[in-house]
Scaffold this active site. Structure first.
Site, mmCIF file in Angstrom:
data_model
loop_
_atom_site.group_PDB
_atom_site.id
_atom_site.type_symbol
_atom_site.label_atom_id
_atom_site.label_comp_id
_atom_site.label_asym_id
_atom_site.label_seq_id
_atom_site.Cartn_x
_atom_site.Cartn_y
_atom_site.Cartn_z
ATOM 1 N N ASN A 1 105.346 21.040 22.190
ATOM 2 C CA ASN A 1 105.409 20.837 20.956
ATOM 3 C C ASN A 1 105.000 19.297 21.111
ATOM 4 O O ASN A 1 105.977 18.440 21.270
ATOM 5 C CB ASN A 1 106.781 21.083 20.366
ATOM 6 C CG ASN A 1 107.015 20.595 18.783
ATOM 7 O OD1 ASN A 1 105.917 20.078 18.261
ATOM 8 N ND2 ASN A 1 107.992 20.359 18.330
ATOM 9 N N TRP A 2 103.864 19.084 20.717
ATOM 10 C CA TRP A 2 103.547 17.487 20.709
ATOM 11 C C TRP A 2 103.873 16.727 19.714
ATOM 12 O O TRP A 2 103.655 15.520 19.765
ATOM 13 C CB TRP A 2 101.789 17.378 20.719
ATOM 14 C CG TRP A 2 101.418 17.961 22.235
ATOM 15 C CD1 TRP A 2 102.205 18.634 23.224
ATOM 16 C CD2 TRP A 2 100.088 18.093 22.533
ATOM 17 N NE1 TRP A 2 101.451 19.155 24.427
ATOM 18 C CE2 TRP A 2 100.113 18.668 24.006
ATOM 19 C CE3 TRP A 2 98.901 17.712 22.132
ATOM 20 C CZ2 TRP A 2 98.882 18.914 24.771
ATOM 21 C CZ3 TRP A 2 97.632 17.800 22.834
ATOM 22 C CH2 TRP A 2 97.861 18.529 24.170
ATOM 23 N N LYS A 3 104.403 17.421 18.705
ATOM 24 C CA LYS A 3 104.883 16.648 17.244
ATOM 25 C C LYS A 3 103.803 15.876 16.674
ATOM 26 O O LYS A 3 102.581 16.059 17.087
ATOM 27 C CB LYS A 3 106.016 15.960 17.421
ATOM 28 C CG LYS A 3 107.040 16.967 18.319
ATOM 29 C CD LYS A 3 108.340 16.171 18.261
ATOM 30 C CE LYS A 3 109.608 17.043 18.996
ATOM 31 N NZ LYS A 3 110.628 16.751 19.043
ATOM 32 N N HIS B 1 111.150 24.254 12.507
ATOM 33 C CA HIS B 1 111.716 23.263 13.695
ATOM 34 C C HIS B 1 112.770 22.389 12.882
ATOM 35 O O HIS B 1 112.430 22.153 11.434
ATOM 36 C CB HIS B 1 110.356 22.474 14.239
ATOM 37 C CG HIS B 1 110.818 21.453 15.027
ATOM 38 N ND1 HIS B 1 111.582 20.352 15.111
ATOM 39 C CD2 HIS B 1 110.783 21.622 16.629
ATOM 40 C CE1 HIS B 1 111.862 19.708 16.287
ATOM 41 N NE2 HIS B 1 111.242 20.641 17.188
ATOM 42 N N GLU C 1 113.077 19.310 12.587
ATOM 43 C CA GLU C 1 112.533 18.218 12.079
ATOM 44 C C GLU C 1 111.870 18.625 10.719
ATOM 45 O O GLU C 1 112.214 17.911 9.556
ATOM 46 C CB GLU C 1 111.672 17.446 13.062
ATOM 47 C CG GLU C 1 112.072 16.907 14.186
ATOM 48 C CD GLU C 1 111.467 16.830 15.300
ATOM 49 O OE1 GLU C 1 110.168 16.880 15.302
ATOM 50 O OE2 GLU C 1 111.895 16.486 16.643
ATOM 51 N N GLU D 1 117.122 25.717 19.746
ATOM 52 C CA GLU D 1 117.125 24.353 19.883
ATOM 53 C C GLU D 1 118.214 23.670 19.264
ATOM 54 O O GLU D 1 118.085 23.185 17.990
ATOM 55 C CB GLU D 1 115.758 23.658 19.355
ATOM 56 C CG GLU D 1 114.706 24.403 19.761
ATOM 57 C CD GLU D 1 113.251 23.458 19.894
ATOM 58 O OE1 GLU D 1 112.640 22.885 20.774
ATOM 59 O OE2 GLU D 1 112.935 23.022 18.509
ATOM 60 N N GLY E 1 115.214 15.483 21.895
ATOM 61 C CA GLY E 1 114.702 13.818 21.862
ATOM 62 C C GLY E 1 115.587 13.087 22.256
ATOM 63 O O GLY E 1 115.574 11.672 22.100
ATOM 64 N N SER F 1 115.452 18.621 25.006
ATOM 65 C CA SER F 1 115.558 17.491 26.090
ATOM 66 C C SER F 1 115.425 18.233 27.541
ATOM 67 O O SER F 1 115.835 18.304 28.476
ATOM 68 C CB SER F 1 116.811 16.670 26.292
ATOM 69 O OG SER F 1 116.655 15.808 25.448
ATOM 70 N N GLY G 1 109.506 19.307 24.036
ATOM 71 C CA GLY G 1 108.853 18.131 23.290
ATOM 72 C C GLY G 1 108.471 17.037 24.212
ATOM 73 O O GLY G 1 107.281 16.997 24.532
ATOM 74 N N GLY G 2 109.292 15.939 24.151
ATOM 75 C CA GLY G 2 108.975 14.726 25.297
ATOM 76 C C GLY G 2 108.131 15.146 26.738
ATOM 77 O O GLY G 2 107.262 14.507 26.820
HETATM 78 C C1 PEP Z 1 111.404 19.861 20.259
HETATM 79 O O1 PEP Z 1 111.443 19.005 19.271
HETATM 80 O O2 PEP Z 1 110.920 21.029 20.041
HETATM 81 C C2 PEP Z 1 112.068 19.489 21.592
HETATM 82 C C3 PEP Z 1 112.567 20.418 22.290
HETATM 83 O O3 PEP Z 1 111.991 18.011 22.018
HETATM 84 P P1 PEP Z 1 112.480 17.507 23.305
HETATM 85 O O4 PEP Z 1 111.990 18.220 24.442
HETATM 86 O O5 PEP Z 1 111.784 16.324 23.273
HETATM 87 O O6 PEP Z 1 114.050 17.465 23.066
#
Ligand code: PEP
Length: 255
Positions: free
Chosen positions: A10-12, A96, A98, A168, A174, A214, A235-236
Site C-alpha cells: 500500500n503505497w499511500k 483502510h 486512514e 490492521e 506506521g 509495521s 505500508g512503509g
Molecule cells: C498500512 O497502512 O496498510 C500499513 C500496514 O502501513 P505500515 O506497514 O507502514 O504500518
C-alpha cells in the site's frame, strides 16, 4: 494449506508516476517470478497507468487504494470501477483506517464499495482493525467483528471467496509497533470464525487474511508462521524494493 500467501504494498500518497515505475522495475528485478506467493502493488491513482504498463509480463498484480461505488456522474474527485479497470486493476483496498479516520468512511459506505468492486470483477482488500484505546479497553474483537460483518453485509458465499481481509491494528500502522504474532493470530482466528459463521467453514478456509501494521523483514517470518496469517498489507516497507522483496521472500519460504 490451500490458501496462497499474498503480499500487497500500500503505497499511500507516495511516488509520482516515474518513481512508481522505477520502484516496480526494481522490485521485479529482485523477486523474479512467483509461484507460492501472490504479489500486488497499490500506487496512487495518478500512477496506475504507468504502473500497469511497467507490470506487463510480470506476475505482480496492480491494486488501487480506493474506489467510489457509483458508476459515473457528479461525484467530484471520485474514481469509478470502469476507470480502474482501464488499467487492469485486480485489487482495491477499502476501509483502510486512514480513510475511516481522516475521510470519515463508515461501514455502510465501505460495504457499498465492497459490493461495487466485486460486481466489477475486482477483489476488495477490506481493512479492519482496532484503535489503541479500543484494544486497551478490551474491545478489539467487538470492533473487528462489527467492521467485518458490516463490511461484508449482503455478500454471497461465492463472492466471499474473492475477498481479502487485512487485519490492521490502527496503533501498529506506521508507528514501528507491531502486534506480536500471538496477538495477531488471535484476531485472525476470530475473523476466520466470523467468516465461517457467515459463509461456512469451507469458504472461510479459502479467504486470505493479511496482517498489516509495521510489518517488515525483521518480523515477517514470525507473523507468517501463524496458522491464520496469510500474508501482509505493507505500508512503509513497501516503498523500498529491498524490504518489499525481502517480505515476498519470507512468504515464499513460510510454512
Ligand atoms: C498500512 O497502512 O496498510 C500499513 C500496514 O502501513 P505500515 O506497514 O507502514 O504500518
Amino acid at each position: 494449506m490451500s490458501r496462497k500467501y499474498f503480499i500487497a504494498g500500500n503505497w499511500k500518497m507516495n511516488k509520482t508516476a516515474a518513481e512508481a515505475v522505477a520502484l516496480i522495475e526494481s522490485i521485479k528485478e529482485q523477486i523474479g517470478s512467483q509461484e507460492k506467493v501472490e504479489v500486488a502493488v497499490c500506487p496512487t491513482f495518478t500512477s496506475l497507468d504507468a504502473a500497469s504498463k511497467a507490470l506487463k509480463g510480470s506476475t505482480m498484480k496492480l491494486g488501487a487504494q480506493n474506489m467510489y461505488f457509483e458508476k459515473s456522474g457528479a461525484f467530484t474527485g471520485e474514481i469509478s470501477a470502469d476507470m480502474l479497470k482501464q488499467f487492469d486493476c485486480s485489487y482495491v483496498i477499502l476501509g483502510h483506517s486512514e480513510r475511516r479516520e481522516y475521510f470519515k468512511e463508515c461501514n455502510c459506505l465501505i460495504n457499498k464499495k465492497v459490493k461495487a468492486v466485486l460486481e466489477n470483477g475486482m477483489k476488495p482488500i477490506l481493512c479492519v482493525g482496532e484503535k489503541l484505546e479500543e484494544r486497551e479497553s478490551g474491545k478489539t474483537l467487538d470492533v473487528v467483528s462489527e467492521q467485518t460483518i458490516k463490511g461484508l453485509e449482503g455478500i454471497s458465499g461465492a463472492d466471499a471467496e474473492k475477498i481479502v481481509i487485512a487485519y490492521e491494528p490502527v496503533w501498529a500502522i506506521g508507528t514501528g509497533k507491531t502486534a506480536t504474532p500471538a496477538m495477531a493470530q488471535e484476531v485472525h482466528a476470530a475473523i476466520r470464525k466470523i467468516l465461517a459463521d457467515a459463509f461456512g467453514s469451507e469458504t472461510a478456509e479459502k479467504i486470505q487474511i493479511l496482517y498489516g501494521g509495521s510489518m517488515k523483514p525483521e518480523n515477517a517470518d514470525a507473523l507468517l508462521a501463524e496458522k491464520d496469517i496469510d500474508g501482509g498489507l505493507i505500508g512503509g516497507a513497501a516503498l523500498k524494493a529491498d524490504s518489499f522483496a525481502a517480505l515476498v521472500k519470507s512468504a515464499e519460504s513460510a510454512k
